[in-house]
Motif scaffolding. Sequence first.
Motif, mmCIF file in Angstrom:
data_model
loop_
_atom_site.group_PDB
_atom_site.id
_atom_site.type_symbol
_atom_site.label_atom_id
_atom_site.label_comp_id
_atom_site.label_asym_id
_atom_site.label_seq_id
_atom_site.Cartn_x
_atom_site.Cartn_y
_atom_site.Cartn_z
ATOM 1 N N GLN A 1 4.342 11.647 -2.333
ATOM 2 C CA GLN A 1 4.322 10.992 -0.783
ATOM 3 C C GLN A 1 4.787 12.031 -0.125
ATOM 4 O O GLN A 1 5.590 12.779 -0.421
ATOM 5 C CB GLN A 1 5.081 9.896 -0.682
ATOM 6 C CG GLN A 1 4.042 8.566 -1.744
ATOM 7 C CD GLN A 1 5.151 7.513 -1.533
ATOM 8 O OE1 GLN A 1 5.779 6.982 -2.392
ATOM 9 N NE2 GLN A 1 4.568 6.410 -1.090
ATOM 10 N N VAL B 1 0.922 -1.229 0.007
ATOM 11 C CA VAL B 1 0.068 -0.154 0.024
ATOM 12 C C VAL B 1 0.783 1.178 0.001
ATOM 13 O O VAL B 1 2.050 1.356 0.832
ATOM 14 C CB VAL B 1 -1.031 0.102 1.064
ATOM 15 C CG1 VAL B 1 -1.715 1.212 1.259
ATOM 16 C CG2 VAL B 1 -1.851 -1.092 1.009
ATOM 17 N N LYS B 2 0.706 2.157 -0.911
ATOM 18 C CA LYS B 2 1.156 3.562 -0.931
ATOM 19 C C LYS B 2 0.469 4.612 -0.617
ATOM 20 O O LYS B 2 -1.113 4.590 -1.061
ATOM 21 C CB LYS B 2 2.102 3.870 -2.084
ATOM 22 C CG LYS B 2 3.022 2.863 -2.579
ATOM 23 C CD LYS B 2 4.401 3.334 -2.165
ATOM 24 C CE LYS B 2 5.562 2.292 -2.721
ATOM 25 N NZ LYS B 2 6.783 2.905 -2.375
ATOM 26 N N SER B 3 0.487 5.626 0.191
ATOM 27 C CA SER B 3 -0.458 6.486 0.485
ATOM 28 C C SER B 3 0.227 8.072 -0.093
ATOM 29 O O SER B 3 1.481 8.242 0.020
ATOM 30 C CB SER B 3 -0.384 6.862 1.914
ATOM 31 O OG SER B 3 -1.054 5.466 2.401
ATOM 32 N N ASP C 1 -4.983 6.148 -0.365
ATOM 33 C CA ASP C 1 -4.316 4.759 0.253
ATOM 34 C C ASP C 1 -4.334 3.935 -1.093
ATOM 35 O O ASP C 1 -5.487 3.208 -1.036
ATOM 36 C CB ASP C 1 -4.671 4.171 1.273
ATOM 37 C CG ASP C 1 -4.274 5.389 2.625
ATOM 38 O OD1 ASP C 1 -3.445 6.098 2.626
ATOM 39 O OD2 ASP C 1 -5.152 5.359 3.649
ATOM 40 N N HIS D 1 -3.573 0.098 -3.077
ATOM 41 C CA HIS D 1 -3.016 -1.105 -2.938
ATOM 42 C C HIS D 1 -2.466 -1.485 -4.250
ATOM 43 O O HIS D 1 -3.019 -1.299 -5.370
ATOM 44 C CB HIS D 1 -4.220 -2.273 -2.365
ATOM 45 C CG HIS D 1 -3.286 -3.738 -2.523
ATOM 46 N ND1 HIS D 1 -3.436 -4.278 -3.616
ATOM 47 C CD2 HIS D 1 -2.909 -4.166 -1.345
ATOM 48 C CE1 HIS D 1 -2.697 -5.535 -2.898
ATOM 49 N NE2 HIS D 1 -2.377 -5.304 -1.761
ATOM 50 N N GLN E 1 -8.386 3.805 0.624
ATOM 51 C CA GLN E 1 -9.177 4.838 1.268
ATOM 52 C C GLN E 1 -8.944 6.142 0.363
ATOM 53 O O GLN E 1 -7.976 6.303 -0.252
ATOM 54 C CB GLN E 1 -8.311 5.005 2.731
ATOM 55 C CG GLN E 1 -9.362 6.168 3.595
ATOM 56 C CD GLN E 1 -8.560 5.942 4.909
ATOM 57 O OE1 GLN E 1 -7.607 5.522 5.309
ATOM 58 N NE2 GLN E 1 -9.224 7.048 5.689
#
Length: 130
Positions: free
Chosen positions: A57, A33-35, A96, A98, A121
């Motif tokens: 990010q 996961v990257k936000s 967020d 995936h 999210q």
Amino acid sequence: MIGKFISWTLLIVVLIVAGWVYWNYYNVFGEGVKSGVLNYAVKKGNIFKTYEGKLIQEGFGATKTGTGLTSNQFEFSVENDSIYRILEVNSGKVFDLHYKEYRGVLPWRGNTVYIVDQIIQMRDLKPGSY
């Protein structure tokens, strides 16, 4: 006798090539996961039109030459139309995402080895963050 040898050799070569193609282009190397803040989501390509995007990010990272700092960016591709449609109209929001990471790039899958397959999210950017 020679025909049987050629048949077996050809079968082995085909299996090796098929295994290599699977390993490099279809086997998931990693996922996570990257936000970050969605910078853009676009549809582009000369022959294969693919969905591409970029997250900015929080924080900073070193440049490739090691001489300065740059923002952390996550460039990704999207295969699913419905995920792209959500990203397309929500640029500037915090996501967020995936993703699955592959070893190689297929032109019809996207321009990157990172394929976003789910939005975990989405929220508005808080003033003063990022």
